[in-house]
Design an enzyme around this catalytic site. Structure first.
Site, PDB file in Angstrom:
ATOM      1  N   HIS A 194      19.566 -16.719 -49.776  1.00  0.00           N
ATOM      2  CA  HIS A 194      20.658 -15.744 -49.709  1.00  0.00           C
ATOM      3  C   HIS A 194      20.294 -14.468 -50.461  1.00  0.00           C
ATOM      4  CE1 HIS A 194      23.520 -18.493 -47.970  1.00  0.00           C
ATOM      5  NE2 HIS A 194      23.110 -19.419 -48.815  1.00  0.00           N
ATOM      6  N   ARG A 301      18.120 -11.726 -34.732  1.00  0.00           N
ATOM      7  CA  ARG A 301      17.668 -13.092 -35.036  1.00  0.00           C
ATOM      8  C   ARG A 301      18.888 -13.913 -35.486  1.00  0.00           C
ATOM      9  NH1 ARG A 301      12.767 -10.236 -37.335  1.00  0.00           N
ATOM     10  NH2 ARG A 301      10.950 -11.289 -36.439  1.00  0.00           N
ATOM     11  N   ARG A 337      19.097 -12.926 -29.486  1.00  0.00           N
ATOM     12  CA  ARG A 337      18.171 -14.038 -29.248  1.00  0.00           C
ATOM     13  C   ARG A 337      18.898 -15.326 -29.588  1.00  0.00           C
ATOM     14  NH1 ARG A 337      12.666 -14.508 -32.590  1.00  0.00           N
ATOM     15  NH2 ARG A 337      14.006 -15.083 -34.321  1.00  0.00           N
ATOM     16  N   GLU A 433       5.903 -15.621 -26.303  1.00  0.00           N
ATOM     17  CA  GLU A 433       5.275 -15.815 -27.624  1.00  0.00           C
ATOM     18  C   GLU A 433       4.439 -17.085 -27.688  1.00  0.00           C
ATOM     19  OE1 GLU A 433       8.327 -15.909 -30.658  1.00  0.00           O
ATOM     20  OE2 GLU A 433       9.682 -17.079 -29.418  1.00  0.00           O
ATOM     21  N   ASN A 456       4.145 -12.053 -33.247  1.00  0.00           N
ATOM     22  CA  ASN A 456       3.904 -12.869 -34.449  1.00  0.00           C
ATOM     23  C   ASN A 456       3.512 -14.288 -34.038  1.00  0.00           C
ATOM     24  OD1 ASN A 456       5.015 -10.601 -35.605  1.00  0.00           O
ATOM     25  ND2 ASN A 456       6.988 -11.553 -36.026  1.00  0.00           N
ATOM     26  N   ASP A 457       4.371 -14.886 -33.214  1.00  0.00           N
ATOM     27  CA  ASP A 457       4.056 -16.247 -32.792  1.00  0.00           C
ATOM     28  C   ASP A 457       2.904 -16.274 -31.794  1.00  0.00           C
ATOM     29  OD1 ASP A 457       5.656 -18.119 -34.202  1.00  0.00           O
ATOM     30  OD2 ASP A 457       7.425 -17.301 -33.214  1.00  0.00           O
ATOM     31  N   ARG A 467       0.974 -18.739 -39.244  1.00  0.00           N
ATOM     32  CA  ARG A 467       1.293 -17.379 -39.706  1.00  0.00           C
ATOM     33  C   ARG A 467       1.758 -17.317 -41.160  1.00  0.00           C
ATOM     34  NH1 ARG A 467       6.678 -16.170 -35.965  1.00  0.00           N
ATOM     35  NH2 ARG A 467       7.599 -14.971 -37.642  1.00  0.00           N
ATOM     36  N   CYS A 504       8.540  -7.178 -29.721  1.00  0.00           N
ATOM     37  CA  CYS A 504       9.402  -7.174 -30.907  1.00  0.00           C
ATOM     38  C   CYS A 504       8.743  -7.857 -32.108  1.00  0.00           C
ATOM     39  CB  CYS A 504      10.750  -7.828 -30.593  1.00  0.00           C
ATOM     40  SG  CYS A 504      10.624  -9.554 -30.128  1.00  0.00           S
TER      41      CYS A 504
HETATM   42  C1  PEP Z   1       7.665 -13.097 -32.995  1.00  0.00           C
HETATM   43  O1  PEP Z   1       7.327 -14.284 -32.980  1.00  0.00           O
HETATM   44  O2  PEP Z   1       6.888 -12.152 -32.818  1.00  0.00           O
HETATM   45  C2  PEP Z   1       9.074 -12.736 -33.248  1.00  0.00           C
HETATM   46  C3  PEP Z   1       9.489 -11.492 -33.169  1.00  0.00           C
HETATM   47  O3  PEP Z   1       9.931 -13.735 -33.595  1.00  0.00           O
HETATM   48  P1  PEP Z   1      10.012 -14.390 -35.080  1.00  0.00           P
HETATM   49  O4  PEP Z   1       9.185 -13.527 -35.983  1.00  0.00           O
HETATM   50  O5  PEP Z   1      11.456 -14.387 -35.427  1.00  0.00           O
HETATM   51  O6  PEP Z   1       9.442 -15.752 -34.848  1.00  0.00           O
HETATM   52 MG    MG Z   2       8.800 -15.882 -32.771  1.00  0.00          MG
END
Ligand code: PEP
Ligand code: MG
Length: 582
Positions: A194, A301, A337, A433, A456-457, A467, A504
């Protein structure tokens, strides 16, 4: 002079602050046992009920303040705390024991709560165990009211403080006054605690997870908190102070230089318009999205709705947040999402050997359709604003989209039967992703209105690099040719099917990547709000043909270092004197 000491933690909210330590200690409340003569027992019970009522009023007024200042989803946890106050079993037990044992209310109440908290601590369910902090948060308020003590609260933190604490409860975190608190350093916690969420929302630099912090620091000490590097510097040397003064000055000048870009259109030099939108974790961040010039929310998110309250959010609670966000952003689009918890992020007893490859996101939803439908209904109801879009995360097969779309169609039918209005033309998209989704994106494109690439994923799965694991972080590189080729493939597949494609993941905000992504033909870049002005500055200096040329060249390299070197050369031609552009 005291020796300088650097304490390391996890950076959770960016920025630098220099101030005086205010150690926030939630002191144990001393409760004594006294006997109450029989004739006064009813009065003792009244005193107990009065303290509950007073606490309820306090929590409600805190809630009103938070609602007005930072947004209603922030205040939700207070509803849970008010519910705890009304817990019939606890109230009945306290009343009964006061009568039977003829003891004072504070002693009995403390004892009852202690037993209750111990039971929760022993629970196998991690979520229940974590609720113990909430129980004591409310319980201590009641005890203070019974004992006539003033509340020691983060509200009392003096000006120019760096708030240091072992941990901060949810209600306290929401009370932090950003005018007085320049930085936050916490012994416990992680990046989704938090405190971390609140710090980011209030734009206060913060570091969490500093081992033994409370033993290492005292009230009134002078410190520098570096929320970029995740360190707290105790008794900084004059040299260090000078360094950070310079860094802060540079940061302020840089932000000043960037600020006009908030207002400017996201157009390349030759007139191609891109959509630049914001990634947010929390409703309240829409304020930052607007401030930094986002043209919509590219990624909400929603998992933070699940992380900040007791149990899962109801349809009504979710609807209120989505609806309010849609209204605030209108007419700009808001991409919601669906649930992306699971694996390492879920509060559950279900342990997995490979959480990132496990029971996560849409996989959870498609196994528990009732759970999934609650969120879909809330999103659809909020779509009456006509600016909401929906997006499924972690899709790895064609069948998953078919199934998710079928459930969505079913929910639409239910709402139609119930005569509930919604946007029948709501856009439905997926996050691309996983490598499998990227590789079959030409098939997936026929089932959706847009793709949003989660770099990212995607990078994590393509390169087989966790990651979040520091030991292999040197291998985590978005500029690996395998990642870049897949991104290009997804954009091409989307365009061939006449759907728009955005990105994103963090890559969207990396200045070096912007010419490359424009060259690949991306339609939308979604990033954390604060990164938007810089991204606009970069793209406004470029033309589409030169980006296409850069993208073509970049795809020829064998490895990420070569790609980076090439892109650095290209971008420094445009911005020879701008620091930190890379
Ligand atoms: C991603 O995976 O690039 C993404 C934007 O989602 P998150 O970082 O919330 O997994
Ligand atoms: Mg992701």
């Amino acid at each position: 002079m005291a020796k300088e000491r650097i304490l390391k933690g996890i950076a959770v909210s960016k920025g630098i602050s220099r101030g005086t330590v205010f150690v926030y200690e939630t002191k144990e409340i001393q409760v004594f046992q006294t006997s109450i003569p029989g004739i006064y027992l009813e009065r003792e019970i009244e005193r107990f009920l009065g303290a509950l009522e007073k606490t309820k009023q306090e929590l409600n007024s805190i809630k009103e303040r938070i609602n007005a200042e930072i947004g209603s989803d922030f205040a939700q946890f207070l509803d849970a705390q008010v519910l705890m106050l009304r817990d019939r079993e606890i109230i009945a037990t306290v009343k009964k024991r006061i009568k039977e044992e003829e003891k004072n209310a504070e002693y009995i109440y403390h004892d009852v709560l202690d037993e209750y908290a111990k039971k929760l601590c022993a629970s196998k369910d991690q979520y229940l165990r974590e609720r113990v902090a909430d129980i004591w948060d409310v319980g201590n308020r009641v005890l203070r009211n019974l004992l006539g003590l003033t509340h020691s609260s983060v509200v009392d933190v003096p000006k120019d403080s760096v708030l240091v604490a072992h941990d901060i409860s949810p209600s306290e975190a929401a009370l932090i006054n950003p005018d007085n608190v320049l930085g936050i350093a916490i012994e416990g916690g992680g990046s989704t605690s938090h405190t971390a969420i609140t710090a980011r929302a209030l734009e206060i630099p913060a570091v969490v997870g500093i081992e033994n912090l409370m033993a290492k620091i005292g009230n009134g000490e002078k410190v520098i908190l570096d929320g970029n590097r995740g360190i707290l510097i105790k008794s900084p040397t004059p040299g260090r102070i000078q360094f950070y003064k310079g860094e802060t000055k540079r940061e302020i000048e840089y932000q000043k230089m960037l600020s006009p870009y908030c207002e400017l259109p996201a157009k390349t030099r030759d007139g191609r318009q891109l959509d630049i939108s914001a990634n947010i974790e929390f409703f309240v961040e829409y304020v930052h999205a607007k401030k930094y010039g986002a043209m919509g929310i590219g990624l909400f998110r929603t998992e933070f709705l699940y992380l900040t309250r007791r149990g899962n959010p109801s349809e009504e609670e979710q609807f209120r947040v989505y609806n309010e966000l849609a209204k605030k952003m209108k007419p700009d689009p808001v991409i919601i999402r669906t649930y992306d918890l699971g694996g390492d992020k879920i509060f559950s007893d279900y342990h997995e050997a490979n959480p990132f490859l496990g029971w996560r996101a849409v996989r959870v939803c498609l196994q528990d359709l009732n759970f999934f439908k609650i969120q879909l209904r809330a999103i659809l109801r909020a779509s009456v604003n006509r600016n909401i879009r929906i997006m499924y995360p972690m899709i790895s097969t064609y069948e998953e989209i078919k199934k998710a779309n079928a459930v969505f169609a079913q929910v639409k039918q239910d709402l139609t039967k119930e005569k509930v209005d919604f946007d029948d033309h709501i856009q439905v998209g997926i996050m691309v992703e996983t490598p499998s989704a990227a590789l079959i994106s030409s098939h997936l494109a026929s089932q959706v209105d847009f793709f949003s690439i989660g770099s990212n994923d995607l990078t994590q799965y393509v390169l087989a690099v966790d990651r979040g694991n520091e030991r292999v972080s040197h291998l985590f590189d978005h500029f690996h040719p395998a990642v870049l080729r897949l991104i290009k493939q997804v954009i091409d597949a989307g365009h061939k099917a006449h759907i728009w494609v955005g990105i994103c993941g963090e890559l969207a905000a990396v200045p070096l990547a912007i010419p490359l992504l424009i060259g690949f033909g991306v339609d939308e870049l979604s990033m954390s709000p604060v990164a938007i002005p810089k991204a606009k500055m970069v793209l406004r200096a470029l033309t589409v043909p030169e980006c296409e040329e850069i993208a073509k060249e970049a795809l020829k390299f064998r490895g990420a270092p070569e790609v980076r070197k090439y892109l650095s050369r290209m971008i420094s031609k445009k911005f020879p004197s701008i620091e930190g552009i890379k």
